[in-house]
Design a protein around this motif. Structure first.
Motif: not given
Lengths: 249, 188
Positions: A116-123
């Motif tokens: 939710v906070w940062f998106g999936s790219a660097n999850l």
């Protein structure tokens, strides 16, 4: 250095591996539905099909880069924070609730929040970091705390320079703890990192490929990806522990 | 550098160890400290080194000490010469440290891990380390424990030869074996 394994030991290992492959094959024959439970042969076939594709290597490299980055960031931050907390009691007390929270909050909660906070790219980077950081932090605290108090007292009386005390007294005390923590953390970082990718499905990731296997009900491919994760995790673990062993000498 | 201990008082729980105890150690003096077990020899040495704060009293500040503790306190897995280089010098001083140790230990033992040495040899490494270090005063707590009579005499000769004008305060139960040496004997 570990002694080389004897041929007898290797032969026994091979037999054990064959036994479990046999159990896997028998289970798949018993279920008799390849869409639910792929056999070892189907899994190998799927892996052979995947290996020459560009997507396979992009996914492997993408996941490896993210999980390894998260692990090494956690290793550095965990050691630095652990050492600072060892030195400053106030910092240790200040961080205590945060670390307890990090240890006890379910990984899935972290994954969803980060998504939710940062998106999936660097999850996977952040999840891997969050999982590994507390292990390294506590290992650093315990390791430094295990330095021999009599030798520390001796160093104080003789006015031994701080750098030498760190290198010759604290480092040997820290290393076994750090090595133990890394051995656990390395496997966990892969498990949590890939789980995060399955939920977040970032482009070029093993998690994304596993998710697609699920969508297409391709169990053999899912098993092939799982096998890939196991192999990558084992290689990564061996390489990092080897590096730590070298640095600890 | 003269070391003055003034009005020293200390107790462990109910047990009084020192009360208004005064002691002056003259620069370059040789002092032997003898007393029955439990009378506070180790406590006095720890207070002098600044490892234990007394209940009352003062010790001359700014003195650099080197010490032989009750236990050897050697770096595990390291050689005898490493023990010396830990407290003074670096790689460039290795040969000098080896030559220094050779006065007290057999040459073949100097590059062996200390865990492989006998108890008496480990004790002598601890003694050599205290004398090798830069200090104004050398404190030794029962340095001759585990040494036979001839080794004790050889070690005592080595200590006196390597003091280089520093003050020595040595606690021992073996006063009679050191009667040939010119110690000022103190008691508690």
């Amino acid at each position: 250095m570990k002694p080389a394994k004897s041929p007898r030991h290797l032969f026994r290992g091979l037999l054990i591996a064959l036994f479990w492959l046999g159990v896997w094959q028998a289970a798949s024959m018993l279920v008799a539905k390849p869409v639910l439970f792929a056999s070892p042969l189907d899994t190998v076939k799927a892996l052979v099909r995947l290996l020459p594709t560009k997507d396979f290597w992009l996914s492997v490299l993408g996941s490896f880069r993210r999980i390894a980055l998260g692990f090494f960031l956690a290793l550095i931050l965990g050691m630095l924070t652990g050492a600072a907390a060892f030195r400053f009691r106030l910092l240790r007390e200040l961080l205590s609730p945060l670390l307890t929270l990090m240890k006890s909050v379910p990984v899935a909660s972290f994954i969803i929040l980060i998504l939710v906070w940062f998106g999936s790219a660097n999850l996977a980077v952040i999840v891997s970091l969050i999982i590994v950081f507390p292990l390294i932090y506590f290992a650093t605290l315990s390791g430094l705390g295990s330095a021999d108090p009599e030798l520390l007292e001796l160093a104080k009386v003789y006015h031994v320079p701080g750098k030498r005390v760190i290198w010759q007294l604290y480092r040997p005390a820290l290393w076994p703890y750090l090595r133990g923590a890394c051995a656990s953390a390395l496997g966990m970082s892969w498990k949590a990192g890939v789980a995060a990718e399955v939920i977040g499905t970032p482009a070029h990731s093993i998690g994304e490929q596993m998710y697609l296997s699920k969508i297409y009900m391709d169990t053999a491919e899912l098993f092939a990806w799982t096998l890939t994760v196991i192999v990558l995790s084992a290689i990564f673990e061996r390489a990092v522990l080897w590096l730590l062993g070298k640095a600890g000498k | 550098m003269e070391i003055e201990i003034q009005k020293l008082s200390h107790r462990f729980g109910e047990k009084l160890i020192f009360e208004d105890y005064d002691l002056t150690l003259k620069d370059g003096g040789l002092y032997g400290l003898t007393a029955p077990s439990g009378r506070g020899k180790t406590t006095l040495l720890r207070i002098i080194m600044g490892l234990l704060a007394p209940d009352a009293g003062t010790v001359t500040p700014g003195v650099r000490y080197s010490a032989v503790f009750q236990t050897d306190r050697l770096l595990p897995g390291r050689t005898a010469v490493d023990q010396l280089l830990f407290v003074r010098g670096g790689r460039k001083d290795r040969d000098a440290a080896l030559a220094f140790l050779a006065g007290l230990l057999p040459e073949e033992s100097l590059t062996q891990p200390v865990g492989e040495l006998s108890g008496g040899m480990q004790r002598r490494v601890a003694i050599a380390r205290a004398l090798w270090a830069d200090s104004d005063c050398v404190l030794m707590d029962e340095p001759f424990t585990g040494l036979d009579e001839s080794t004790l005499r050889h070690t005592a000769d080595f200590i006196l030869a390597k003091l280089r004008g520093r003050t020595l305060l040595l606690s021992t139960h073996q006063k009679e074996l050191l009667s040939d040496y010119s110690f000022d004997w103190l008691t508690l």
